[in-house]
Design an enzyme around this catalytic site. Sequence first.
Site, short mmCIF file in Angstrom:
data_model
loop_
_atom_site.label_atom_id
_atom_site.label_comp_id
_atom_site.label_asym_id
_atom_site.label_seq_id
_atom_site.Cartn_x
_atom_site.Cartn_y
_atom_site.Cartn_z
N ASP A 1 -4.88 -5.95 -7.68
CA ASP A 1 -5.14 -5.31 -6.39
C ASP A 1 -5.43 -3.83 -6.70
O ASP A 1 -5.37 -3.40 -7.86
CB ASP A 1 -3.92 -5.47 -5.47
CG ASP A 1 -4.29 -5.43 -3.99
OD1 ASP A 1 -5.36 -4.89 -3.65
OD2 ASP A 1 -3.51 -5.93 -3.16
N HIS B 1 0.84 -1.20 0.00
CA HIS B 1 0.00 0.00 0.00
C HIS B 1 0.88 1.25 0.00
O HIS B 1 0.46 2.31 -0.45
CB HIS B 1 -0.90 0.04 1.24
CG HIS B 1 -1.93 -1.05 1.27
ND1 HIS B 1 -1.68 -2.30 1.76
CD2 HIS B 1 -3.23 -1.04 0.85
CE1 HIS B 1 -2.78 -3.03 1.65
NE2 HIS B 1 -3.73 -2.29 1.10
#
Length: 337
Positions: free
Chosen positions: A256, A187
């Site tokens: 993702d 992330h």
Amino acid sequence: MSNKIPNGIILSCKSVKLEKKEIEFFSKVNPFGFILFSRNFKSKEQIQKLISDLKIITKNQKVLIFVDQEGGKVQRFNNYEFSNIPDQKYFGDIYYKSKKKALKLSYLNARLIAHELKEIGVDVNCSPVLDLYKQNANKIIDNRSFSSNEKVVTEIGRQYCIAFLDGGILPVIKHFPGHGRAKVDSHLDLPIIKTSKNKLLNHDIKPFKKLNDQIFIMISHILYDKLDKKIAPYSKKILIKLLKEKLKFNGLIISDDISMLALKGSLIERIKNCYKGGCDIVMYCSGNLKEMKNIYKFTKPIEKKKFEHFKSYLTNNKLKKINIKKARKKLYESRTI
């Protein structure tokens, strides 16, 4: 309303209800699905309303609603109206004491999750996590993993998938080809894994190979140095040569979240690179309307053959009955022993 093949994009929304400008935009597009987060959740009644609004708003009459309801630290709907779900490690730990008990309880747990999601209109759960636990890795996976043993991960992961499907929820196995070794949270930055191809194939990738009959797989934003010099969602070597041809995965490949900082360049470049690499569906999670308007023009319809396979997969899955009260009781009893 259009019945044409949806575009390979999963969109998101900003808050607990749709804003006027979101309604305007969503009514003009044909996405494969929407993904929901904690920011979209206030109560069971509210989330049901939001989901029913999302289901009728786009040109896709069968738009799918996705969520990450794994349990433990990743549970988007998390108040007194939903069960407090244990993390995946809980079942892995039980496995070492009693395999039979672990498989039974993990099935019941996933059936309970499926029941609660189905009740509010969710279609897809981005679970189970098939990543192997690695002690010296970043904490992003940690107890989200069933175990460091690929056999344990495979067997309990299979129970989750069966239970979700029995409860009318489509599972997404993730994060191929394995996030467990990452020393960095994807992330926030790009993890680089330098493990040999042989080791990856015989350990990290094993659960994905064994569960290759699932319809959805999510790709990690990681660079696997010994597999390719391109990041996984951009890599034909990983997605086409390895996943499709070698591992015989015929389902839909989902990236993702393209907002994650492991990816560089503009969102448009990211989308194009994901499609080029072999992703069928790109996921966008930030709920920023301006960004969605910019990127939607660059989305592509899912390939017809793949979409037909997806539709036939849906017709082959039938709901199975279960006594949810009994399942819940057995799960709670196991946690108090």
